[in-house]
Write an enzyme that holds these catalytic residues in place. Structure first.
Site, mmCIF file in Angstrom:
data_model
loop_
_atom_site.group_PDB
_atom_site.id
_atom_site.type_symbol
_atom_site.label_atom_id
_atom_site.label_comp_id
_atom_site.label_asym_id
_atom_site.label_seq_id
_atom_site.Cartn_x
_atom_site.Cartn_y
_atom_site.Cartn_z
ATOM 1 N N LYS A 117 0.841 -1.198 0.000
ATOM 2 C CA LYS A 117 0.000 0.000 0.000
ATOM 3 C C LYS A 117 0.879 1.253 0.000
ATOM 4 O O LYS A 117 2.001 1.240 0.523
ATOM 5 C CB LYS A 117 -0.878 0.036 1.260
ATOM 6 C CG LYS A 117 -1.955 -1.010 1.355
ATOM 7 C CD LYS A 117 -2.723 -0.834 2.660
ATOM 8 C CE LYS A 117 -3.791 -1.897 2.815
ATOM 9 N NZ LYS A 117 -4.901 -1.699 1.870
ATOM 10 N N ASP B 54 -2.868 -7.449 -1.849
ATOM 11 C CA ASP B 54 -3.608 -6.513 -0.994
ATOM 12 C C ASP B 54 -5.104 -6.804 -0.999
ATOM 13 O O ASP B 54 -5.871 -6.136 -0.313
ATOM 14 C CB ASP B 54 -3.350 -5.066 -1.447
ATOM 15 C CG ASP B 54 -3.811 -4.045 -0.428
ATOM 16 O OD1 ASP B 54 -3.892 -4.412 0.765
ATOM 17 O OD2 ASP B 54 -4.099 -2.893 -0.816
ATOM 18 N N ARG C 263 -10.433 -11.292 1.533
ATOM 19 C CA ARG C 263 -11.350 -12.280 0.954
ATOM 20 C C ARG C 263 -10.755 -13.686 0.995
ATOM 21 O O ARG C 263 -11.489 -14.671 0.979
ATOM 22 C CB ARG C 263 -11.720 -11.865 -0.465
ATOM 23 C CG ARG C 263 -10.574 -11.808 -1.444
ATOM 24 C CD ARG C 263 -10.876 -10.971 -2.678
ATOM 25 N NE ARG C 263 -10.950 -9.550 -2.338
ATOM 26 C CZ ARG C 263 -11.268 -8.597 -3.214
ATOM 27 N NH1 ARG C 263 -11.552 -8.913 -4.473
ATOM 28 N NH2 ARG C 263 -11.304 -7.337 -2.854
#
EC number: 3.4.11.1
Length: 498
Positions: free
Chosen positions: A275, A345, A349
């Site tokens: 990120k 990233d 899930r």
């Protein structure tokens, strides 16, 4: 900070306290005293409403004005908080009351000496009103000072002015809910170095011990041997290995079972798909879904709900290192389905897929997952509204309704079938991200739906924005962790207990 609450039927103006809180509605030329405020209003020469109008008060929702009582009432300070227009008929909206009480308490607890003893003379003549005021006040009194040096212990003693016969029971329920929300807030606000996956699992074990919840914790070895490829893959880049926590509440009279699954990424660097620095400083909050499941389970046990509830915390730390998973790696999720990892990233899930498959083995009547899943949720719905998706229209409507009844704001969102093709992989059963950026929140929901068996009712809550308040505080919501979704989970369990 410790907070207590008692109920008192005496006149608010006669009670010994450090402050008294009253409500006002927006009116014509001046704000109008709300139910519960008349006694205090009348104690002032010419009426407190007149003084407030001279101060520019309008009675708008959450507007707070603090003034010295100058002996008009026993409390030296009066806090007047706006409730908006008076309802044409019926009681004041519960969430309006909660937010007003929260705003008033925030103004008092921000003082160096703290709030002290506070009389709540807001509308509280019914059980629903009493609970709303008590809940909002407790949430507004929240503070997180774990890392403050030179701090002094602050105590807030709340006195609810109410003649409702069941005000005590309402206040007790509010206390359980507030403690759950504040637990979620505490966990989210904790520095990630102090809440690695093992720490969160240890916290769950302590709560289970205190409440009688059953608990099972799978460590990294058990996860690897059990085929939990999502948790193992995401966690392999960190020195702090992953955990899967299973909590269960059972009741001898229960006829239904609900399963909750929470995303617990204790820190999300993005992994090798790193990120930007500006997007990383609040990623300690990426475990808010797991925190809300843990807190909701504690509340469900405390309330003794007649429903069986299992809660799963899918816990890992997503870090870049020489052992981290790589873009284009293929993981085998628990149950056998394979996933090509195109972006590390999009890790939430992956751990959720493991836990969702495992949760269905409990044979639940409903599965609800809650996760800070996508940045696209903020783009779509902002920072105060979480998304609800489902494989069943009635379930989606029921969850949105439960959130509203709990005082939380959500919005129903679709799961368009055409988005599934964007998750096609050339080497695995499915890819973890779509080839195009549009509809990212929805495609993440579509991904999770792939791990739900036919006939299983399921709902997905994306709380990415509402879980962490980066702006200024408002109502009963502080800066930082908010506890979003916790009350909704408890409400869902209550609905199934019926």
């Amino acid at each position: 900070m410790s907070t207590s609450l008692s109920v008192n039927t005496e006149s608010p103006s006669s009670l010994d306290a450090d402050a008294v809180v009253v409500g006002y509605h927006s009116g014509g030329d001046a704000p109008e005293p709300a139910s519960g405020a008349q006694d205090v209003d009348a104690a002032f020469s010419g009426g407190l409403a007149h003084t407030l109008s001279l101060m520019g008060a309008s009675g708008a929702p959450e507007e707070v004005h603090t003034l010295a009582s100058l002996g008009a009432v026993k409390a030296p300070v009066v806090v007047a908080v706006g409730l908006g227009p008076a309802p044409a008929e019926g009681p004041v909206d519960s969430d309006v009351l909660s937010r007003a009480a929260g705003a008033a308490l925030r103004s008092l607890t921000s003082r160096p000496e703290g709030a002290g003893r506070v009389v709540l003379a807001l509308p509280a003549q019914t059980s629903a009103e009493a609970e709303a005021v008590a809940l909002g006040a407790r949430l507004g009194a929240y503070g997180f000072d774990r890392y403050r040096t030179g701090k002094t212990e602050k105590t807030t003693e709340l006195v609810l002015a109410s003649s409702a016969s069941d005000a005590g029971d309402a206040a007790e329920r509010a206390a359980v809910l507030a403690e759950a929300v504040n637990l979620t807030r505490d966990l989210v606000n904790t520095a990630p170095a102090d809440l690695v996956p093992e720490d969160l699992a240890d916290t769950a074990q302590e709560i289970a011990r205190q409440t009688g919840l059953q608990i099972e914790v799978l460590d990294e070895r058990a996860l690897s041997e059990g085929g939990y490829g999502g948790l193992t893959g995401v966690g392999q880049g960190s020195a702090n290995p992953p955990r899967l926590v299973r909590l269960s509440h059972t009741h001898p009279e229960a006829t239904r079972t609900v399963a909750f699954v929470g995303k617990g990424i204790t820190f999300d660097s993005g992994g090798l798909s790193l990120k930007p620095a500006g997007s990383m400083d609040w990623m300690k909050s990426d475990m808010a879904g797991a925190a809300s499941v843990l807190a909701a389970m504690r509340a469900i046990a405390a309330l003794g709900l007649k429903v069986n509830v299992v809660g799963y915390l899918a816990v890992a730390e997503n870090m870049p290192s020489g052992t981290a998973q790589r873009p284009s790696d293929v993981l085998t999720i628990y149950g056998g389905k394979t996933v090509e990892v195109l972006n590390t990233d999009a890790e939430g899930r992956l751990v959720m897929a493991d836990a969702l498959v495992r949760a269905q083995e409990d044979g639940p009547d409903l599965v609800v997952d809650i996760a800070t899943l996508t940045g696209a949720q903020l783009v779509a719905l902002g920072t105060r509204v979480f998304a609800v998706m489902s494989n069943d229209d009635d379930v989606r409507a029921d969850v949105v309704s439960a959130a509203g009844a709990a005082g939380e704001t959500s919005w129903p969102m679709p799961l368009p079938e055409e988005l599934r093709s964007g998750l096609d992989s050339s080497v695995a059963d499915i890819a973890n991200v779509a080839g195009e950026r549009w509809g990212g929140m929805l495609s993440a929901g579509v991904f999770l739906k792939e791990f739900i068996e036919d006939g299983v009712k399921w709902a997905h809550l994306d709380i990415a924005g509402p879980s962490f308040n980066q702006g200024g505080p408002h109502g009963y919501t502080p800066k930082g962790g908010t506890g979003a979704g916790t009350r909704t989970l408890v409400r869902i369990a209550e609905e199934y207990a019926r």
